[in-house]
Design a protein around this motif. Structure first.
Motif, PDB file in Angstrom:
ATOM      1  N   ARG A   5       0.852  -1.185   0.000  1.00 28.43           N
ATOM      2  CA  ARG A   5       0.000   0.000   0.000  1.00 28.43           C
ATOM      3  C   ARG A   5       0.889   1.237   0.000  1.00 28.43           C
ATOM      4  O   ARG A   5       1.861   1.323   0.768  1.00 28.43           O
ATOM      5  CB  ARG A   5      -0.908  -0.007   1.226  1.00 28.43           C
ATOM      6  N   VAL A   6       0.562   2.187  -0.853  1.00 29.87           N
ATOM      7  CA  VAL A   6       1.257   3.467  -0.899  1.00 29.87           C
ATOM      8  C   VAL A   6       0.302   4.529  -0.366  1.00 29.87           C
ATOM      9  O   VAL A   6      -0.845   4.634  -0.822  1.00 29.87           O
ATOM     10  CB  VAL A   6       1.685   3.825  -2.342  1.00 29.87           C
ATOM     11  N   THR A   7       0.743   5.296   0.610  1.00 28.92           N
ATOM     12  CA  THR A   7      -0.076   6.385   1.129  1.00 28.92           C
ATOM     13  C   THR A   7       0.634   7.709   0.873  1.00 28.92           C
ATOM     14  O   THR A   7       1.857   7.802   1.008  1.00 28.92           O
ATOM     15  CB  THR A   7      -0.351   6.237   2.638  1.00 28.92           C
ATOM     16  N   VAL A   8      -0.140   8.717   0.501  1.00 29.17           N
ATOM     17  CA  VAL A   8       0.423  10.023   0.154  1.00 29.17           C
ATOM     18  C   VAL A   8      -0.355  11.117   0.867  1.00 29.17           C
ATOM     19  O   VAL A   8      -1.583  11.213   0.717  1.00 29.17           O
ATOM     20  CB  VAL A   8       0.379  10.261  -1.367  1.00 29.17           C
ATOM     21  N   ILE A   9       0.329  11.913   1.651  1.00 26.74           N
ATOM     22  CA  ILE A   9      -0.246  13.122   2.246  1.00 26.74           C
ATOM     23  C   ILE A   9       0.169  14.289   1.373  1.00 26.74           C
ATOM     24  O   ILE A   9       1.357  14.490   1.116  1.00 26.74           O
ATOM     25  CB  ILE A   9       0.262  13.330   3.689  1.00 26.74           C
ATOM     26  N   HIS A  10      -0.798  15.048   0.899  1.00 27.32           N
ATOM     27  CA  HIS A  10      -0.466  16.113  -0.051  1.00 27.32           C
ATOM     28  C   HIS A  10      -1.468  17.257   0.037  1.00 27.32           C
ATOM     29  O   HIS A  10      -2.503  17.152   0.710  1.00 27.32           O
ATOM     30  CB  HIS A  10      -0.429  15.554  -1.482  1.00 27.32           C
ATOM     31  N   GLN A  11      -1.151  18.329  -0.652  1.00 31.66           N
ATOM     32  CA  GLN A  11      -2.050  19.469  -0.695  1.00 31.66           C
ATOM     33  C   GLN A  11      -3.309  19.115  -1.494  1.00 31.66           C
ATOM     34  O   GLN A  11      -3.273  18.294  -2.412  1.00 31.66           O
ATOM     35  CB  GLN A  11      -1.351  20.674  -1.332  1.00 31.66           C
ATOM     36  N   ASN A  12      -4.395  19.743  -1.132  1.00 34.92           N
ATOM     37  CA  ASN A  12      -5.658  19.520  -1.826  1.00 34.92           C
ATOM     38  C   ASN A  12      -5.766  20.496  -2.998  1.00 34.92           C
ATOM     39  O   ASN A  12      -6.413  21.526  -2.922  1.00 34.92           O
ATOM     40  CB  ASN A  12      -6.828  19.702  -0.850  1.00 34.92           C
ATOM     41  N   VAL A  13      -5.083  20.141  -4.098  1.00 31.72           N
ATOM     42  CA  VAL A  13      -5.074  20.967  -5.301  1.00 31.72           C
ATOM     43  C   VAL A  13      -5.373  20.075  -6.511  1.00 31.72           C
ATOM     44  O   VAL A  13      -5.253  18.853  -6.440  1.00 31.72           O
ATOM     45  CB  VAL A  13      -3.701  21.670  -5.482  1.00 31.72           C
ATOM     46  N   PRO A  14      -5.771  20.673  -7.641  1.00 27.63           N
ATOM     47  CA  PRO A  14      -6.124  19.874  -8.816  1.00 27.63           C
ATOM     48  C   PRO A  14      -4.965  19.025  -9.344  1.00 27.63           C
ATOM     49  O   PRO A  14      -3.796  19.388  -9.224  1.00 27.63           O
ATOM     50  CB  PRO A  14      -6.539  20.937  -9.845  1.00 27.63           C
ATOM     51  N   ASN A  15      -5.342  17.887  -9.926  1.00 27.88           N
ATOM     52  CA  ASN A  15      -4.444  16.990 -10.672  1.00 27.88           C
ATOM     53  C   ASN A  15      -3.448  16.245  -9.798  1.00 27.88           C
ATOM     54  O   ASN A  15      -2.484  15.657 -10.318  1.00 27.88           O
ATOM     55  CB  ASN A  15      -3.685  17.756 -11.763  1.00 27.88           C
ATOM     56  N   MET A  16      -3.634  16.218  -8.484  1.00 23.95           N
ATOM     57  CA  MET A  16      -2.702  15.468  -7.648  1.00 23.95           C
ATOM     58  C   MET A  16      -2.852  13.960  -7.872  1.00 23.95           C
ATOM     59  O   MET A  16      -1.855  13.245  -8.006  1.00 23.95           O
ATOM     60  CB  MET A  16      -2.917  15.811  -6.179  1.00 23.95           C
ATOM     61  N   VAL A  17      -4.083  13.492  -7.915  1.00 25.86           N
ATOM     62  CA  VAL A  17      -4.304  12.063  -8.116  1.00 25.86           C
ATOM     63  C   VAL A  17      -3.740  11.634  -9.467  1.00 25.86           C
ATOM     64  O   VAL A  17      -3.127  10.567  -9.602  1.00 25.86           O
ATOM     65  CB  VAL A  17      -5.804  11.717  -8.002  1.00 25.86           C
TER      66      VAL A  17
END
Length: 389
Positions: A315-327
């Motif tokens: 499983r890969v988990t990513v904490i990131h900013q909530n901005v467009p095109n991250m996924v």
């Protein structure tokens, strides 16, 4: 193997909850902190730190913004001390209704030989009232407020509740005889007792101040067993001088309310029972394990709450900013390495998002390269790869 560092006295039953895959207090570069009230606002966090879990409700001793930017998930253990707070509030409600504090002071001052005759003559000074039939306003119907509301009903009281953010889960816990209203004004109108049980944030600081107190009936008894600042103490002192408030009970001392008649201050003991500390420690330990081993974020305060079945090898988990095109960026980087995405979940909480990706085809010797590639995306705070046990 994961490492945990504790602060304050964590109940042994909580420490015993950890499996053999976890070491306790063997390094200053742990994967997790398990804390209670230690002040971490100015603390430097090691790069290894992935989570901070507070064995209790409040997290005002943790720098949430800085923790998020360092990719550290912060949790609390809501409900672990709820019964303890409920019991203290109910006991103080009875004590104030029956004038027990004044009665105790009287008895302490009159210990002379004729005390029996004198007290028989003077005891009418301490005539109190019964709770049955009285009206109580409960502001905040979460873990603690719902228990207080239900307990007050059991005592025969008329219960009015106000909570604009009531969750579906919390709603199920509340007796359907609790009358819910849509404003503080409606809740406190005519109430003999008012008690507040809400989290402390920008919206709740000063929640009960002069305007709200003015809507209460004369002689109301007020309780603050949430956090300091939710009830404005300056407004309380002013209201007590005019006898708008007859008694104020709080768990949070402040100079302005010190040595004031009819103000009862307890030293932040609302959740301080053996049972509550044990509950918080066990819940905290399970939270640490669920996050480090599965990436679950139930009861996380700085990330969206997610719990996704873990059915692949990695499983890969990513904490990131909530901005467009991250996924899109994340999935593209994974795909270009020939790694198959079996399942992907994403959720956001205000400016922060959390993505969980279950994958096949990830080799152990490629993990570091994948993490480095994903963390090179400037909006990403932290990437973890977790192997299914």
């Amino acid at each position: 193997m994961y490492a945990v560092k504790t602060f304050n006295a964590i109940a042994q039953v909580g420490l015993d909850t950890f499996t053999d895959d976890f070491t306790i207090n063997q390094t200053d570069e742990p994967d997790a902190y398990l804390i209670r009230s230690v002040n971490l606002l100015k603390a430097d966090f090691p790069e290894s730190l992935k989570t901070i879990v507070r064995a209790g409700a409040g997290v005002n001793n943790v720098p949430l913004g800085r923790a998020t930017e360092q990719g550290i998930a912060v949790f609390n253990t809501p409900g672990s001390n709820a019964n303890a707070v409920k019991e203290l509030v109910i006991s103080l409600m009875i004590a104030t209704a029956r004038n027990l504090f004044a009665a105790h002071d009287y008895s302490d001052e009159h210990t002379e030989a004729d005390v029996s005759q004198r007290t028989e003559k003077d005891k009418t000074k301490f005539n109190g009232t019964e709770l049955a039939g009285k009206r109580i306003a409960v502001i905040g119907l979460g873990n603690v407020g719902s228990l207080v509301a239900n307990a007050a009903l059991a005592l025969g009281m008329k219960v009015i509740g106000y909570d604009p953010y009531l969750s579906a889960n919390a709603a199920w816990r509340i007796n359907n005889r609790v009358k819910r209203v849509d404003s503080i004004k409606k809740a406190v109108k005519g109430a003999d007792f008012v008690t507040v049980h809400v989290p402390k944030n920008n919206e709740t600081i000063g929640l009960l101040a002069t305007k709200e107190i003015s809507e209460m009936k004369d002689g109301v008894v007020l309780f603050n067993y949430s956090r300091i600042g939710i009830v404005d103490n300056q407004s309380v002192v002013k209201a007590m001088r005019s006898q708008k408030i007859s008694h104020y009970c709080t768990d949070f001392g402040e100079p302005i309310i010190a040595d004031q008649p009819n103000i009862t201050i307890t030293p932040h003991i609302g959740g301080s029972t053996i049972e509550a500390e044990s509950n918080g420690a066990v819940q905290g330990a399970n939270t640490v394990m669920d996050y480090l081993e599965n990436g679950d974020t139930t009861n996380c305060v700085n990330l969206p709450n997610m719990q996704v079945p873990f059915e692949t090898t990695y499983r890969v988990t990513v904490i990131h900013q909530n901005v467009p095109n991250m996924v899109g960026q994340i999935s593209t980087q994974i795909a270009t390495r020939g790694i198959n995405i079996e399942n992907m979940s994403n959720a956001a909480k205000e400016k922060v998002a959390y993505t969980i990706i279950d994958v096949d085809g990830l080799q152990e010797d490629n993990q570091s390269a994948l993490i480095a590639t994903l963390e090179s995306i400037k909006e990403v705070y932290r990437v973890r790869v977790i192997k299914h046990k």
